[in-house]
Design an enzyme around this catalytic site. Structure first.
Site, PDB file in Angstrom:
ATOM      1  N   ALA A 179      12.586  87.195 -12.448  1.00 14.34           N
ATOM      2  CA  ALA A 179      13.382  87.536 -11.333  1.00 14.34           C
ATOM      3  C   ALA A 179      14.902  87.071 -11.371  1.00 14.34           C
ATOM      4  O   ALA A 179      15.577  87.836 -10.758  1.00 14.34           O
ATOM      5  CB  ALA A 179      12.821  86.766 -10.011  1.00 14.34           C
ATOM      6  N   THR A 180      15.121  86.088 -11.998  1.00  8.67           N
ATOM      7  CA  THR A 180      16.674  85.427 -12.301  1.00  8.67           C
ATOM      8  C   THR A 180      17.418  86.579 -12.923  1.00  8.67           C
ATOM      9  O   THR A 180      18.410  87.239 -12.495  1.00  8.67           O
ATOM     10  CB  THR A 180      16.814  84.567 -13.299  1.00  8.67           C
ATOM     11  OG1 THR A 180      15.956  83.370 -12.476  1.00  8.67           O
ATOM     12  CG2 THR A 180      18.211  83.970 -13.303  1.00  8.67           C
ATOM     13  N   GLN A 289       9.032  85.820  -3.920  1.00  8.32           N
ATOM     14  CA  GLN A 289       8.146  85.076  -3.162  1.00  8.32           C
ATOM     15  C   GLN A 289       7.321  85.954  -2.288  1.00  8.32           C
ATOM     16  O   GLN A 289       6.534  85.669  -1.651  1.00  8.32           O
ATOM     17  CB  GLN A 289       8.966  84.111  -2.436  1.00  8.32           C
ATOM     18  CG  GLN A 289       9.718  82.936  -3.109  1.00  8.32           C
ATOM     19  CD  GLN A 289       8.715  82.070  -3.826  1.00  8.32           C
ATOM     20  OE1 GLN A 289       7.708  82.085  -3.915  1.00  8.32           O
ATOM     21  NE2 GLN A 289       9.611  81.357  -4.908  1.00  8.32           N
ATOM     22  N   SER A 309       8.843  88.553 -10.240  1.00  8.21           N
ATOM     23  CA  SER A 309       8.521  87.587 -11.032  1.00  8.21           C
ATOM     24  C   SER A 309       7.003  87.506 -11.672  1.00  8.21           C
ATOM     25  O   SER A 309       6.199  87.535 -10.510  1.00  8.21           O
ATOM     26  CB  SER A 309       9.154  86.154 -10.425  1.00  8.21           C
ATOM     27  OG  SER A 309       8.799  85.217 -11.539  1.00  8.21           O
ATOM     28  N   HIS A 311       5.457  84.770 -12.875  1.00 10.87           N
ATOM     29  CA  HIS A 311       4.761  83.388 -12.744  1.00 10.87           C
ATOM     30  C   HIS A 311       4.726  83.033 -11.202  1.00 10.87           C
ATOM     31  O   HIS A 311       4.205  81.934 -11.006  1.00 10.87           O
ATOM     32  CB  HIS A 311       5.454  82.378 -13.511  1.00 10.87           C
ATOM     33  CG  HIS A 311       6.961  82.044 -13.295  1.00 10.87           C
ATOM     34  ND1 HIS A 311       6.930  80.937 -12.401  1.00 10.87           N
ATOM     35  CD2 HIS A 311       8.177  82.544 -13.247  1.00 10.87           C
ATOM     36  CE1 HIS A 311       8.452  80.591 -12.145  1.00 10.87           C
ATOM     37  NE2 HIS A 311       8.941  81.458 -12.652  1.00 10.87           N
ATOM     38  N   THR A 349      12.932  94.372 -27.565  1.00  7.56           N
ATOM     39  CA  THR A 349      11.576  94.575 -27.724  1.00  7.56           C
ATOM     40  C   THR A 349      10.587  93.953 -26.425  1.00  7.56           C
ATOM     41  O   THR A 349      11.048  92.918 -26.061  1.00  7.56           O
ATOM     42  CB  THR A 349      10.972  94.238 -29.050  1.00  7.56           C
ATOM     43  OG1 THR A 349      11.668  94.487 -30.058  1.00  7.56           O
ATOM     44  CG2 THR A 349       9.638  94.524 -29.338  1.00  7.56           C
ATOM     45  N   CYS A 434      18.201  67.897  -3.369  1.00  8.45           N
ATOM     46  CA  CYS A 434      19.607  67.848  -4.123  1.00  8.45           C
ATOM     47  C   CYS A 434      19.296  67.537  -5.540  1.00  8.45           C
ATOM     48  O   CYS A 434      18.170  67.129  -6.012  1.00  8.45           O
ATOM     49  CB  CYS A 434      20.272  66.701  -3.346  1.00  8.45           C
ATOM     50  SG  CYS A 434      19.425  65.135  -3.857  1.00  8.45           S
TER      51      CYS A 434
HETATM   52  C1  LIG Z   1      13.382  83.700  -4.345  1.00  6.05           C
HETATM   53  C2  LIG Z   1      13.399  83.478  -5.909  1.00  6.05           C
HETATM   54  N1  LIG Z   1      14.094  84.224  -6.749  1.00  6.05           N
HETATM   55  C3  LIG Z   1      14.139  84.231  -7.982  1.00  6.05           C
HETATM   56  C4  LIG Z   1      13.346  83.198  -8.620  1.00  6.05           C
HETATM   57  C5  LIG Z   1      13.638  83.033  -9.984  1.00  6.05           C
HETATM   58  O1  LIG Z   1      12.461  83.586 -10.763  1.00  6.05           O
HETATM   59  P1  LIG Z   1      12.324  83.699 -12.267  1.00  6.05           P
HETATM   60  O2  LIG Z   1      11.664  82.004 -12.492  1.00  6.05           O
HETATM   61  O3  LIG Z   1      11.338  84.732 -12.470  1.00  6.05           O
HETATM   62  O4  LIG Z   1      13.414  83.705 -12.920  1.00  6.05           O
HETATM   63  C6  LIG Z   1      12.706  82.311  -7.791  1.00  6.05           C
HETATM   64  C7  LIG Z   1      11.948  81.214  -8.452  1.00  6.05           C
HETATM   65  O5  LIG Z   1      12.203  80.181  -8.591  1.00  6.05           O
HETATM   66  C8  LIG Z   1      12.706  82.341  -6.516  1.00  6.05           C
HETATM   67  O6  LIG Z   1      11.953  81.594  -5.614  1.00  6.05           O
HETATM   68  S1  FES Z   2      18.765  65.733  -0.206  1.00  6.54           S
HETATM   69 FE1  FES Z   2      19.986  64.585  -1.546  1.00  6.54          FE
HETATM   70  S2  FES Z   2      19.435  62.644  -1.247  1.00  6.54           S
HETATM   71 FE2  FES Z   2      18.226  63.682  -0.032  1.00  6.54          FE
END
Ligand SMILES: Cc1ncc(COP(=O)(O)O)c(C=O)c1O
Ligand code: FES
Length: 510
Positions: A179-180, A289, A309, A311, A349, A434
């Site tokens: 998805a990225t 998602q 995606s 996975h 490929t 974070c």
């Molecule tokens: C909303 C969303 N977009 C994109 C991604 C990225 O997907 P991928 O791991 O297939 O690149 C994720 C996964 O972390 C996601 O939750």
């Molecule tokens: S979210 Fe960063 S310290 Fe809690």
């Protein structure tokens, strides 16, 4: 739910890969089983929260080393809170904080409740992939012999399964690495195409998108594009009037995700699609998602581009797809050039095992969506009711427009990271994720208007196809005990118990 057949299949699945009735694992048992184990084991390292004050990164690193060193020799069950223990002590048989992992008997690990990070591969998917890792090894782009024809045919079948899941034509499915890449390809591709024409230079997205969408937009800003990052309402949903007001004559594309990965809210897809179509603006959605979890119809939703995606739908990592509408035709510049595969939009490929695995995953999702959704909703309600029955806990995001497999809850007067540390027998992620580089709490929760404190005290529970009721009950009990334990240690909690309104306190600055 009246049909017991799926539940029997599930029982069989849960017994373990080696005994799954129709599987071809048996034929490959020694190596393949360990490959599956290796794959599943990888999700232990998915939990990567960090926190400057309690130095979570260091603790997790220590836990990880200890875990990997002891792999296969972990202790059973326990209920004691673990805060303040060293990593070694936590891993010791006496502490016994790790519980029997329940998916496919691959050793003892935490209960897996991080389905938004990744989903375990369905054994039926592995089964479909295996022949393409052994005998069927042809390059699917080889036109002159049977080796190419057979892998090409399998890939086209996989493409059809993915198309079928979202109501598309197979020709509209472009395989990518995930998805990225699909998000990058859609947003940068459309923007750059329009830039060449010199007409449109504006993009609209929302503040709660996945980092890869936000970062693609930032890169386009460097290339001279203007980007509107729409705020969301307190419930996490985009305000349609605000979106309409943001659309300009120069707007090339609107990118709004279908289901949010942190809080699970479902955006009003049909309304957004209708608006974009009426304004002649492309509508891209990050469906990572959503696809396979809730019904998606690209035509009903007027979606022009959609990222998927592998996975996240119980398929393999390293593969994804991008839906690109053909009628009316969506124009975009490819970001990867070369041999011109995938209609010239994504050269390189293709991987037959990965494509076949994703196709099989999509087929299963379509066939079992209703069953999975009903089951996951039941588990989700059980978890949510239990959590909200505790004092001072709140659900983040809209309760109705919500995918039940993603439950994000704030526990007031508890630090999310401390709670994660205390719940080491459960693989979870903090809503306030974070990174060690930035100490900001979750930008998604902040965009909902949560206070820093509330964002810092949030945990995301991800429920999936293989989650069981016993796991949910274990998690509920563990959360209840450990939240109470941590609150007992909190001076703020003490004040709250004495009936003091914390907002009336003047804190001294330092
Ligand atoms: C909303 C969303 N977009 C994109 C991604 C990225 O997907 P991928 O791991 O297939 O690149 C994720 C996964 O972390 C996601 O939750
Ligand atoms: S979210 Fe960063 S310290 Fe809690």
């Amino acid at each position: 739910m009246t049909n017991i057949a799926p539940s029997l299949a599930r029982q069989a699945l849960r017994i373990g890969a080696r005994r799954y009735p129709s599987t071809s694992f048996a034929r490959f048992s020694p190596t393949v089983t360990s490959t599956v184990g290796g794959h599943i084991r990888t999700y232990v390292s998915e939990t990567k929260p960090s926190n400057a004050t309690v130095n979570v990164d260091t603790t997790i690193q220590a836990d990880k080393s200890a875990f990997l060193a002891q792999s296969g020799k972990r202790p059973q069950d326990a209920t004691m809170p673990t805060t303040g223990m060293s990593a070694d002590a936590m891993m010791s048989p006496a502490a016994g904080i790790l519980k029997q992992a329940t998916i496919m008997d691959e050793g003892t690990r935490p209960i897996y409740l991080d389905m938004q990070a990744t989903t375990p591969m369905d054994p039926r998917v592995v089964d479909a992939m295996l022949p393409f890792m052994t005998g069927l090894y042809g390059n699917p782009h080889s036109r002159t012999h049977a080796y190419g024809w057979e892998t090409d045919q399998a890939i086209e079948q996989a493409r059809a399964h993915i198309a079928d899941l979202i109501g598309a034509d197979p020709k509209e499915i472009i395989f990518t690495s995930g998805a990225t890449e699909s998000n990058n390809m859609s947003i940068k591709g459309v923007a750059r195409f329009f830039k060449r024409g010199g007409k449109k230079n504006h993009i609209i997205t929302s503040q709660t998108e996945h980092k890869c969408v936000l970062d693609s937009c930032r890169h386009l800003q460097d290339e001279g594009f203007q980007v509107t990052y729409l705020p969301v309402q307190n419930n996490g949903l985009v305000d349609m009037a605000q979106l309409e007001a943001a659309i300009r004559p120069e707007t090339a594309i609107v990118s709004i995700m279908t289901v949010n990965n942190e809080i699970g809210v479902i955006q009003p897809m049909e309304e957004i699609g209708q608006l974009c179509r009426s304004k002649k603006v492309y509508f891209h959605t990050d469906g990572a998602q959503a696809v396979g979890k809730i019904p998606i119809d690209v035509n009903k939703m007027n979606v022009d581009l959609m990222s998927i995606s592998g996975h996240k739908i119980y398929g393999p990592m390293g593969i994804g797809a991008c839906y690109v509408r053909r009628r009316p035709r969506v124009r975009l510049d490819p970001i990867i050039s070369g041999g011109g595969q995938e209609r010239g939009l994504r050269s390189g490929t293709l991987s037959p095992p990965l494509a076949v695995g994703m196709g099989e995953a999509a087929r299963i999702c379509k066939e079992e969506m209703q069953y999975d959704h009903t089951r996951i909703s039941r588990l989700s309600n059980r978890l949510l009711e239990g959590l909200l029955a505790m004092e001072h806990t709140t659900l983040n995001g809209d309760r109705e427009r919500h995918y039940p497999g993603c439950v994000n809850v704030s526990f007031a007067y508890v630090e999310g990271e401390s709670l994660l540390m205390a719940l080491k027998d459960i693989a979870l992620s903090s809503g306030s994720a974070c990174t060690s580089a930035s100490l900001e709490p979750s930008y998604v929760l902040r965009a909902l208007g949560s206070s820093d404190e509330s964002a810092h005290s949030s945990i995301r529970f991800g429920i999936g196809r293989f989650t069981t009721e016993e796991e949910i009950d274990y998690v509920l009990k563990a959360v209840r005990e450990r939240v109470s334990f941590l609150r007992e240690l909190s001076p703020l909690w003490e004040l709250v118990q004495e009936g003091i309104d914390l907002n009336t306190i003047e804190w001294s600055q330092h």
